[in-house]
Design an enzyme around this catalytic site. Structure first.
Site, short mmCIF file in Angstrom:
data_model
loop_
_atom_site.label_atom_id
_atom_site.label_comp_id
_atom_site.label_asym_id
_atom_site.label_seq_id
_atom_site.Cartn_x
_atom_site.Cartn_y
_atom_site.Cartn_z
N ASP A 444 0.86 -1.16 0.00
CA ASP A 444 0.00 0.00 0.00
C ASP A 444 0.91 1.23 0.00
O ASP A 444 2.08 1.12 0.35
CB ASP A 444 -0.84 -0.08 1.28
CG ASP A 444 -1.71 1.13 1.44
OD1 ASP A 444 -2.28 1.56 0.44
OD2 ASP A 444 -1.81 1.63 2.56
N THR A 446 -0.09 4.84 1.07
CA THR A 446 -0.29 5.76 2.18
C THR A 446 -0.18 5.02 3.51
O THR A 446 -0.87 4.03 3.72
CB THR A 446 -1.68 6.39 2.07
OG1 THR A 446 -1.84 6.81 0.73
CG2 THR A 446 -1.80 7.55 3.01
N GLU A 541 -7.65 15.16 6.77
CA GLU A 541 -8.58 16.16 7.26
C GLU A 541 -7.94 16.98 8.36
O GLU A 541 -8.06 18.21 8.39
CB GLU A 541 -9.84 15.47 7.78
CG GLU A 541 -10.70 14.91 6.67
CD GLU A 541 -12.07 14.52 7.17
OE1 GLU A 541 -12.17 14.13 8.35
OE2 GLU A 541 -13.02 14.60 6.37
N PHE A 583 -17.85 10.18 3.58
CA PHE A 583 -16.84 9.79 2.60
C PHE A 583 -16.92 8.28 2.32
O PHE A 583 -17.17 7.49 3.22
CB PHE A 583 -15.46 10.11 3.16
CG PHE A 583 -14.33 9.69 2.27
CD1 PHE A 583 -13.91 10.51 1.24
CD2 PHE A 583 -13.71 8.47 2.44
CE1 PHE A 583 -12.88 10.12 0.41
CE2 PHE A 583 -12.68 8.08 1.61
CZ PHE A 583 -12.27 8.92 0.60
N THR A 717 -2.35 1.47 -4.82
CA THR A 717 -2.82 2.60 -4.04
C THR A 717 -4.11 3.14 -4.61
O THR A 717 -4.44 2.91 -5.77
CB THR A 717 -1.74 3.71 -4.02
OG1 THR A 717 -2.27 4.82 -3.33
CG2 THR A 717 -1.33 4.10 -5.42
N GLY A 718 -4.81 3.84 -3.78
CA GLY A 718 -6.02 4.48 -4.23
C GLY A 718 -5.75 5.88 -4.76
O GLY A 718 -6.62 6.53 -5.30
N ASP A 719 -4.51 6.31 -4.60
CA ASP A 719 -4.16 7.67 -4.99
C ASP A 719 -4.17 7.84 -6.50
O ASP A 719 -4.22 6.88 -7.25
CB ASP A 719 -2.76 7.98 -4.49
CG ASP A 719 -2.82 8.82 -3.25
OD1 ASP A 719 -3.90 9.36 -2.97
OD2 ASP A 719 -1.80 8.91 -2.55
N ASP A 855 -1.57 -0.87 5.86
CA ASP A 855 -1.83 -0.42 7.22
C ASP A 855 -3.30 -0.13 7.47
O ASP A 855 -3.71 0.00 8.61
CB ASP A 855 -1.01 0.81 7.54
CG ASP A 855 -1.53 2.02 6.81
OD1 ASP A 855 -1.93 1.87 5.64
OD2 ASP A 855 -1.55 3.12 7.40
N ASP A 859 -6.74 -2.27 3.17
CA ASP A 859 -5.76 -3.26 2.74
C ASP A 859 -6.08 -4.65 3.26
O ASP A 859 -5.40 -5.61 2.92
CB ASP A 859 -4.36 -2.88 3.25
CG ASP A 859 -3.98 -1.49 2.81
OD1 ASP A 859 -4.20 -1.18 1.63
OD2 ASP A 859 -3.50 -0.71 3.65
#
Lengths: 1208, 347
Positions: A444, A446, A541, A583, A717-719, A855, A859
């Site tokens: 992952d 992040t 956030e 979200f 990653t989701g980025d 983490d 995941d």
């Protein structure tokens, strides 16, 4: 009435226990709803007893035995034992019964003890007092007597006794704070909300008067999902229906904080609580070593069966002569004679023929049947005779090795993180050796590669860039607050937008403010406002709100549904919070709807650029987009902010839409998502933010080491792509000469998927043709390698089965491309897609061993899917760590985990497995050979005591301690030289070749022992006083040679001689001698035979016996030593080179590593490099980027790291 | 598993102990297979083996051994014993032979059987240890089918081993000249393990042996009861009879020899057996042709390293030679590789 009663009874007893209905109805406080309401089918619910124990006092023995004998190995030993009991066999049942009994007893005691502990814990939990409301009064009862529908009162710092619907709290606003540390490890306080219509009931009497029913789904294990609704009846009116979600649900195991007391109604009790449902164990993972061990086991079973078969057939061939079958000196007993009739009748018959004939004749012929039975009994007897070839102790030793060995991971000081006070966790010890076999690492980004420690870098409002002073130039300037405008000052209209942007960021989040002290009232001064501690599940956030605080706007708190913010003029602005559109990772955005003091209703939306831009109708999209892309390239995390103003009518529409979706019992998720989709559109773009997530310490170093170790690292990653790619460059996953291949939605839009894939595979294969195996020499930096970037949408296109059924086609092609890429980056991945990728690789042709590390909760699916799942004990809670097989505090610890621990474990266990098979071949093969000399009469070669103790005590400890202590190469060398990991890749030490070598070595040794001693006995008088030795001396001689050879063989394989090794190796040899002296030295009164009396001592008193022992040990050890030395000289492996270079004091390999590091370490300097130009993707040159400090400098500490820092 | 998880979690609350064991840093000697070490090891092993081998061969050379198979020589007796009916007919057989060289030192007389399986599973079991240590004569548990006689009295000593005892009598006579035939004095003591004779085998306690064995029957194949095995020497009678004890130690292989007598070194025989004419006078009782076996008598001297045969010495020598060969070839390879490596580095 009667009819319905009968029907309910039928329902209750015939339609299964329950769960035939997919929702349940609960009467709050057991009060029947007013007549006229729907007739519900009453259901039975379990009481609140938690049963985590497996056994009761009564069923322990049968159930435990059943469980244990379900294991195939235990069952095999049981069968052997029973066969020994039933038929007349040469070895006493004790020889296999005793070890089996020992193993079973120890396991049973261990499991019994663990279960007793569980019973104790259960009892403590089930008996702890709970406060109920009964007839308006508070009653104390034991927790286990709690039932569904009871109203419960919980005080501060108490844990909830079952899953409760939150009715009311002592706090005025109907909220309470909860920590779920014991459930999912997240220690942050979470806010839960009481049901709107019941939050006014503050006293016991009030709450007793509540008249309501709750409908909710049947219990399911997902901690974060709950769907239900409550009907509150008041004054005969129609019931008020309210939705219930997970925010109204208080879970068993969570603890009440910051709230004096709450009332709740029990909905799930006992084993139906979400906590109990989550107890269920995960599926068992099996390591590659275990799989090959099982295969070897089957081979040995075949050997065993064929040995027994050969001997049975030969026995009948041999016995076909009557003078051999029954010589005058060895008459048969009457019972034997009766069974033998048929043999005498056909003396010339070949045994094989006979058996065949018997089979053909079938049951009709009684004599034939008995003949067949006799042969079968003989077969079983031979099986029993040779059964030690698969010893019980192998399983025990392997289990102990794994269990004890896993402690070395938890004890490791290097893997302890002092900042967090966390060390590694081992959740399963079954996979230790799998850590040495990893071929693919899926990580992952992040929180795993990066710190997940967000820092607000800048924001861009309508194209104007704002940078808080505080973080400029990479230094935190104290007391610096203000705005540094990079672009020209904005006009008046822009200023309004700017403030709107700041307000949007202040409002659009789900942060809580932690109030340590109970000081009520807003903090007026900006200084005290600064010291606010924000808590959120998302660190982005927090970073945003803190960053905005530095830009002048401070979020104070949420009070009675009003959000308070402090603006630049130190005035408090209050916004009423109307809705939160929370979200989720699919939408990748969240929104809030607020009403300002002036009565205007705003919707603020914050989310990933890809999910915001398509919904924007106004705003300076192009400017902001370019800034966002630029930031992303720099590796910053970007978010876009948009808003829209809602007129009251619109808001009404939104409200009804949301309400309808929220109360839905079925498909609530889907309906909510649809509603959100409708609401979040036609937005006006305000700006974008950039948050930096720093690379974890030594992440680059770790990745480099893993790649050098031959492991392919994939980042999932989701980025967005640019951010992720930048991180990949920073952590050296991509190097300057990595040719990037792109498989993204953008590209697929241009060409068809088919063309793109074929083109890519052509590129890759062209290079791999010229690229030979040199790639594995550890100098891959010089080689042309490829990096693939793929995004989620493209992946789902590839994975999607096509209509014409040729679904496998693209997958194969895709896998082919992936295999030839040194690094793959998958961006824009949904959690399930991560698992899909892992599965895709896992099930590909070569079945590589995969490792997933992550983490966060997103995941977990990937961690569970991979062969080895590793959780990083990170900031996003402990969900990943809980579901993983191993958990480590930091990504950098992966290096030691794989390269050192994994490598050592693999070396250890593979030697353990091979050695065990070897020593049992040595043990049993002479026994097999002896049958040829004793007329296949199943006479044992060794005494019963030797048969029993060989695996249990004479040869067990050295190998166990070897498999715990061995370090063929020092830990430092392993860490310094990752390429050593390649030496053991692909299960190298348990391949067929190695296995066959060990087996043949065993056979050779057995031949040496047996025939050496045989020729000695055949031709020579062994003693010097003319006396003669018998068969037991022969067996003891063979056995002595064997014990010494087998132990010394291990001694020769041991590279790391601690005092413990010395102790066990010489100790077990000494023990053997002492035991033999004792065993033969006394006439043991409990034995019916005295065959070993003085046998060992007599043997030792004869000189020739000593000479034979020494000779045979030497002869059996020589070939192995010779082979080892020659292989070392002629074809040394990397490991052996390292071993010998260390001897010469000159280490060549580390130098090479250092060189490689230097060469590959600075992709940034010349990046984008010559190859990238051919690529469609054009990376902006780094020199033009303003923030050079964002280039992560790997921390020193390794040779590579120190060497490169001057270059930068 | 869950328990382990819990404990490990507790452990993690603080830094793990920094002990050498837990950090896998125990002081240790690293075994290295370095070229010099291995080569010197090989050379040393080779030298040792060669040395021992040569010594063994030399000492084996000094051993004299004569083996005479007499099944064929005494063919008529063998034929007689084919049929069990003739069990009470005596048959003797004389085998003359010439000893060309003196057998110096202690000389041992063995009988050797071919094809007699003393190691059959049922056969080995077929004895009663509690009988043989003299504690319980009635215990015939494992002895079937030789446990009880026809009238139900227990057999002592019971079982197949005892029943099939080797019952030929072998007498060696020395023919000094054609007229003087003297019996070579032989000792029947000292042919068993000391522990067997004095611990493992005991006669039942009674005033005299025959009364001790009352209530038992003789084994079916025996001509006389166990208490009449040696009427002259009470120490050699009953279960304590040396021949009996020797027979009861079952042999490992179907071809085996057992010690029968040893030379009593008196008169002419102080130096051993002088060269000359000898003959074996054998009372042929033991049937071997029925299982297609053979029997022989063996006269042999011994050295410190046991009996004859070059096996041990030759194997040692061969092993030593092979080890040296391996060592030399390893050295050659080593030197060759070294040269190559230096060349490589120079380039």
């Amino acid at each position: 009435m009667d009819c319905s009663l009968v029907r309910t009874l039928v329902h209750r007893y015939c339609a299964g226990e329950e769960n035939c209905v997919d929702s349940r109805t609960i009467y709050v406080g057991h009060r029947e709803p007013p007549p006229g309401a729907e007739a519900y089918i009453p259901q039975r619910h379990p009481d609140n007893r938690i049963v985590s124990s497996k056994y009761t006092f009564w069923n322990f023995i049968p159930k435990n035995l059943f469980e244990q004998f379900r294991r195939i190995a235990n069952f095999y030993f049981l069968i052997i034992f029973l066969v020994q009991l039933i038929i007349d066999t040469p070895t006493s049942p004790v020889t296999s019964g005793l070890p089996l009994f020992f193993v079973i007893t120890v396991t049973a005691i261990k499991q019994g003890y663990e279960d007793w502990l569980r019973h104790k814990a259960d009892n403590a939990m089930n008996q702890c007092p709970v406060h109920f409301i009964q007839h308006g009064k508070l009653v104390r009862k034991q927790s286990r007597k709690l039932r569904v529908g009871d109203i419960v009162m919980v005080k501060e710092d108490e844990t909830f006794p079952c899953d409760l619907i939150f009715l009311s709290s002592s706090r005025g606003d109907g909220t309470c704070h909860v920590t779920t540390a014991s459930l999912d490890g997240e220690s942050s306080h979470k806010t839960h909300y009481a049901v709107q219509d019941t939050k006014g009931f503050h006293t016991e009497e009030d709450i007793d008067g509540l008249h309501a029913t709750i409908e909710c789904e049947q219990p399911q294990p997902d901690l974060y999902k709950f769907v239900g609704r409550i009907n509150v009846y008041s004054d005969r009116n129609d019931p008020v229906v309210r939705p219930l979600g997970s925010e109204n649900l208080l879970l068993r195991g969570a603890t009440l904080k910051n709230t004096e007391k709450i009332f709740g109604v029990a909905i799930y009790t006992g084993m139906e609580t979400k906590m109990a449902l989550n107890y269920q164990s995960k599926s068992q993972k099996r390591s590659a070593v275990e799989k090959s061990m099982n295969v070897f086991l089957i081979v040995y079973l075949c050997i065993l069966v064929s040995k027994a078969l050969i001997n049975t057939i030969l026995k009948y061939v041999w016995q076909s002569e009557p003078f051999r079958d029954e010589p005058w000196y060895n008459h048969k007993t009457e019972s034997e004679r009766q069974r033998n009739l048929i043999t005498l009748a056909r003396p010339e018959g070949n045994a094989k023929c006979q058996i065949f004939v018997v089979l053909v004749m079938g049951r009709g012929n009684h004599a034939g049947l008995s003949q067949f039975l006799r042969a079968f009994t003989d077969f079983l007897a031979f099986m029993v005779l040779f059964n030690y070839i698969i010893p019980v102790s192998m399983y025990v030793t392997v289990e102990m090795q794994k269990f004890l060995g896993s402690y070395f991971i938890t004890w490791d000081e290097d893997m302890f993180d002092e900042d967090t006070g966390e060390g590694p966790l081992v959740n399963t010890s079954d996979l230790n050796e799998e850590l040495g076999q990893v071929e693919y690492v899926f990580t992952d980004k992040t929180g795993t590669l990066t710190e997940n420690n967000m820092e607000f870098k800048e924001c861009c409002i309508e194209g104007h860039v704002y940078v808080p002073h505080a973080v400029c130039n990479g230094q935190v300037l104290p007391n610096a607050s203000g705005i540094d405008m990079i672009d020209s000052s904005p006009g008046a209209g822009a200023r309004e937008r700017e403030e709107l942007f700041f307000r949007a960021l202040c409002l659009c989040h789900t942060i809580q403010v932690k109030d340590d002290d109970d000081v009520d009232g807003p903090r007026k001064s900006p200084d005290s406002g600064k010291s606010c501690v924000y808590i959120s599940s998302s660190p982005d956030e927090v970073a945003l709100v803190e960053g905005i605080q530095r830009l002048g706007f401070t979020y104070l708190r949420l009070k009675e549904n009003y959000m308070e913010i402090l603006n630049r003029e130190n005035g408090v602005e209050r916004f009423e919070l109307l809705e939160i559109l929370s979200f989720d990772s699919v939408r990748r955005r969240m929104s809030v709807i607020v009403r300002s003091a002036t009565g205007e209703i705003y919707l603020f939306c914050k989310g990933a650029d890809s999910s915001i831009f398509p919904r924007v109708i106004e705003g300076k999209v192009d400017q902001i987009r370019s800034r966002v892309e630029r930031n992303a390239v720099e590796g910053l995390r970007t978010l876009c902010v948009a808003y829209k103003r809602l007129i009251p009518e619109e808001y009404e529409g939104v409200c009804t839409l949301l309400q309808a979706a929220k109360v839905a019992l079925q498909d609530r998720e889907k309906k909510l998502a649809e509603a959100y989709e409708q609401i979040e559109k036609d937005l006006i773009l305000l700006g974008a933010t950039a948050v930096e997530d720093r690379l974890q310490e030594k992440a680059a170093d770790t990745i480099e080491a893993l790649q050098k170790a031959g492991i392919k690292v994939w980042v999932l990653t989701g980025d967005k792509m640019e951010t992720a790619a930048a991180t990949c460059y920073a952590c050296k996953l991509f190097r300057r000469n990595t040719q990037l291949l792109e498989l993204t939605t953008k590209k697929i839009e241009e060409q068809s998927l088919h063309d793109v894939l074929f083109e890519l595979s052509k590129t890759v294969l062209r290079h791999s043709g010229s690229l030979t195996r040199d790639n594995f020499s550890g100098l891959s930096a010089d080689m042309q390698d490829h990096g693939l970037i793929i995004d989620g949408a493209a992946l789902s296109l590839i994975m999607k089965p096509r209509e014409d059924g040729s679904c496998g086609n693209y997958r194969e092609l895709f896998l082919e491309i992936c295999r030839n890429c040194s690094a793959v980056l998958c961006c824009r991945m949904a959690p399930l897609q991560k698992a899909q990728i892992v599965k895709l690789i896992k099930l590909s042709k070569e079945h590589p061993i995969t490792l997933a590390i992550g983490d966060g909760a997103n995941d977990v699916s990937m961690i569970l899917e991979a062969h080895v799942g590793i959780g990083v004990i990170g900031k996003e809670g402990r969900q990943a760590a809980r579901n993983s097989d191993y958990a480590i505090p930091k990504f950098k610890h992966l290096k030691k985990m794989l390269l050192v621990h994994g490598h050592l474990y693999y070396i250890r266990i593979s030697e353990l497995v091979q050695y065990f098979f070897y020593k049992n071949v040595c043990f049993i093969f002479p026994q097999f050979l002896y049958q040829f000399f004793c007329g296949f009469s199943q006479q044992t070669l060794y005494d019963t005591a030797y048969l029993t103790l060989y695996n249990i005590s004479f040869t067990s400890l050295p190998i166990l301690l070897y498999s715990l202590m061995e370090q063929h190469v020092s830990i430092d060398t392993l860490r310094r030289d990752p390429s050593l990991y390649r030496d053991i890749a692909k299960n190298a030490l348990l391949r067929w070749r190695v296995f066959i070598y060990w087996t043949f070595l065993g056979v050779f040794d057995a031949l040496v022992f047996f025939f050496g001693a045989y020729f000695m006995f055949e031709n020579t008088t062994v003693t010097s006083n003319g006396q003669i030795f018998g068969n037991w001396t022969f067996g003891t001689l063979v056995f002595t040679v064997m014990v010494f050879t087998v132990t010394l063989k291990l001694a020769l394989d041991t590279h790391y001689w601690t005092w413990i090794n010395h102790f066990v190796i010489w100790g077990s040899l000494l023990f053997y001698v002492v035991f033999s002296l004792l065993w033969g030295g006394i006439i043991w009164p409990f034995l019916s035979y005295q065959r070993m009396y003085f046998v060992f001592i007599q043997m030792l008193s004869s000189g020739p016996a000593w000479l034979v022992i020494i000779l045979l040990i030497t002869v059996s050890l020589l070939p192995d030593v010779l082979k080892k030395v020659l292989c070392r000289q002629l074809w040394p492996s990397a490991t052996e080179k390292v071993q010998s270079t260390r001897v010469h004091g000159q280490s060549r390999l580390p130098e090479l590593t250092l060189l490689a590091c230097r060469r590959s370490s600075s992709p940034w300097a010349t990046w984008p490099g010559p190859h990238a130009k051919q690529e469609p993707l054009s990376w902006p040159p780094l020199s033009s980027l303003p923030h050079s400090h964002s280039v992560p400098v790997p921390h020193g500490g390794t040779t590579g790291g120190q060497a490169i820092s001057p270059d930068l | 598993m869950t328990k382990m998880k819990k404990t490990s979690q507790i452990c993690q609350s603080k830094l793990p102990d920094n002990t050498a064991l837990k950090q896998q840093q125990l002081p240790a000697y690293r075994l290295q297979l370095s070229a010099t070490g291995v080569l010197s090891g090989f050379f040393a092993t080779g030298a040792f083996c060669l040395g021992v081998g040569i010594i063994l061969i030399l000492s084996a050379k000094s051993i004299k051994e004569i083996e005479i198979k007499y099944t064929k020589i005494c063919a008529n007796c063998a034929e007689l014993r084919e049929d069990a009916i003739n069990f009470d007919k005596e048959c003797t057989c004389s085998i003359p032979f010439y000893l060309s060289e003196t057998m110096q030192g202690n000389v041992y007389l063995y009988y050797k059987l071919y094809g007699f399986y003393q190691n059959l599973y049922r056969y080995i079991l077929s004895r009663s240890n509690s009988q043989l240590v003299g504690t319980d004569l009635k215990d015939v548990g494992n002895c079937a089918p030789f446990s009880k006689s026809h009238n139900g009295t227990p057999i002592a000593p019971c079982g197949a081993i005892a029943n099939s005892i080797f019952n030929d009598t072998i007498i060696l006579s020395y023919n000094l000249n054609s007229s003087i035939h003297m019996e070579v004095p032989m000792l029947r003591s000292g042919i068993t393990w000391w522990t067997d004779k004095y611990v493992k085998f005991r006669n039942p306690s009674a005033i005299n042996l025959s009364s001790a064995f009352t209530g038992t029957a003789k084994p079916p194949y025996w001509s006389k009861p166990v208490y009449e095995l040696d009427l002259e020497d009470t120490e050699n009678n009953g279960f304590l009879n040396d021949d009996f004890i020797v027979w009861m130690r079952t042999a490992a292989f179907p071809t085996f020899k057992k010690l029968y007598r040893r030379l009593n070194r008196v008169q002419y025989f102080i130096e051993g057996l002088p060269a000359g004419n000898y003959s074996f006078n054998i009372t042929y009782n033991f049937p071997v042709t029925r299982f297609k076996g053979e029997k022989s008598v063996v006269l042999s001297t011994l050295t410190w390293s046991g009996g004859s045969s070059l096996f041990l010495g030759l194997t040692y020598t061969v092993t030593g030679a092979v080890t040296w060969l391996a060592a030399f070839s390893m050295m050659a390879i080593h030197l060759m590789l070294k040269e190559k490596r230096t060349l490589f580095i120079q380039r």
